[in-house]
Design a protein around this motif. Structure first.
Motif, PDB file in Angstrom:
ATOM      1  N   GLU A  59       0.809  -1.223   0.000  1.00  0.00           N
ATOM      2  CA  GLU A  59       0.000   0.000   0.000  1.00  0.00           C
ATOM      3  C   GLU A  59       0.843   1.275   0.000  1.00  0.00           C
ATOM      4  N   LEU A  60       2.152   1.146   0.079  1.00  0.00           N
ATOM      5  CA  LEU A  60       3.018   2.322   0.102  1.00  0.00           C
ATOM      6  C   LEU A  60       3.065   2.991  -1.271  1.00  0.00           C
ATOM      7  N   ASP A  61       3.044   4.327  -1.257  1.00  0.00           N
ATOM      8  CA  ASP A  61       3.201   5.093  -2.494  1.00  0.00           C
ATOM      9  C   ASP A  61       4.668   5.425  -2.762  1.00  0.00           C
ATOM     10  N   ALA A  62       5.466   5.517  -1.698  1.00  0.00           N
ATOM     11  CA  ALA A  62       6.886   5.844  -1.846  1.00  0.00           C
ATOM     12  C   ALA A  62       7.617   5.527  -0.548  1.00  0.00           C
ATOM     13  N   VAL A  63       8.930   5.421  -0.659  1.00  0.00           N
ATOM     14  CA  VAL A  63       9.792   5.245   0.513  1.00  0.00           C
ATOM     15  C   VAL A  63      10.786   6.399   0.527  1.00  0.00           C
ATOM     16  N   CYS A  91       7.415   0.812  -5.812  1.00  0.00           N
ATOM     17  CA  CYS A  91       7.184   2.250  -5.624  1.00  0.00           C
ATOM     18  C   CYS A  91       8.498   3.019  -5.744  1.00  0.00           C
ATOM     19  N   PRO A  92       8.442   4.327  -5.976  1.00  0.00           N
ATOM     20  CA  PRO A  92       9.657   5.136  -6.089  1.00  0.00           C
ATOM     21  C   PRO A  92      10.241   5.489  -4.731  1.00  0.00           C
ATOM     22  N   MET A  93      11.431   6.101  -4.766  1.00  0.00           N
ATOM     23  CA  MET A  93      12.106   6.531  -3.548  1.00  0.00           C
ATOM     24  C   MET A  93      12.281   8.045  -3.548  1.00  0.00           C
TER      25      MET A  93
END
Length: 227
Positions: A59-63, A91-93
């Motif tokens: 569920e993460l959009d980014a880290v 997802c992107p960083m």
């Protein structure tokens, strides 16, 4: 109203290891300080905040992760874990400056100088202007000997370097150091607003392209010369 992205933030640039995430305005955070704790506690911290926030990695959009400057080992551990998570969920960083995170923690308008003990008798530092809830970086982050940093008493100092090297610093005023107590080490939770803005501005990086910014890249050579 713009939907807030779900961003997992990690900071391992110093002796502090922290993880944070914000969901529906509620921030969940884990923070621990200790020597060489990062590799032992970081993954457990990530699992703990996700569980408390009732989220899965998918569920993460980014880290967002501290990109430096800071401990070489700490940065590698944090970036490695962040990359693994980003690869896993696709997802992107987002790269975060450990010094800018300290400036966000100041939460006081004016000139803020963030400094982290770089070991070897040096300081990682950078100047920021904090104004109306925003932080602007003034110049590049540097690594310098304490005596080479000219400080004015009208600047608010944050980070663990200033008291550590107080006797060696060059002051332009005789009033002493204006150090904000309680803001010695960066916390992942303080980077969430910055990371959110970067995500909404599409200023993200693919996991495969992400790398730490060490500022001082000759640490191994210097350490060897001092043996």
């Amino acid at each position: 109203m713009t939907k807030q992205a779900i961003i997992l933030a990690i900071d391992t640039a110093t002796s502090a290891c922290s993880v944070a995430i914000r969901v529906n305005g509620v921030t969940y955070e884990r923070f621990e300080v200790g020597s060489n704790v990062h590799s032992k506690v970081l993954l457990a911290m990530v699992q703990s905040v996700l569980q408390e926030a009732q989220l899965s990695v998918a569920e993460l959009d980014a880290v967002a992760v501290s990109q430096g400057p800071g401990s070489f080992t700490g940065l590698r551990i944090g970036v490695g874990v962040a990359q693994g998570i980003a690869y896993g969920c696709g997802c992107p960083m987002i790269g975060v400056s450990s010094l800018e995170t300290l400036a966000w923690q100041a939460a006081v308008d004016g000139l803020v100088i963030a400094g982290i003990d770089a070991r070897m008798g040096e300081i990682y530092w950078c100047q920021f202007l904090v104004e109306d809830g925003s932080v602007s970086q003034l110049g590049n982050a540097k690594v310098s000997a304490p005596a080479d940093i000219a400080l004015s008493s009208d600047a608010l100092l944050v980070g663990n370097a200033w008291l550590e090297y107080a006797e060696l610093l060059s002051l332009t005023e005789s009033d002493g150091l204006n150090v904000l107590k309680g803001v010695e080490l960066p916390r992942a939770s303080a980077s969430l607003d910055f990371a959110q803005a970067q995500y909404l501005a599409h200023k993200t990086v693919a996991a495969a392209d992400f790398a730490p910014i060490y500022v001082r890249d000759n640490v191994a050579k210097k350490a060897k010369s001092q043996i």
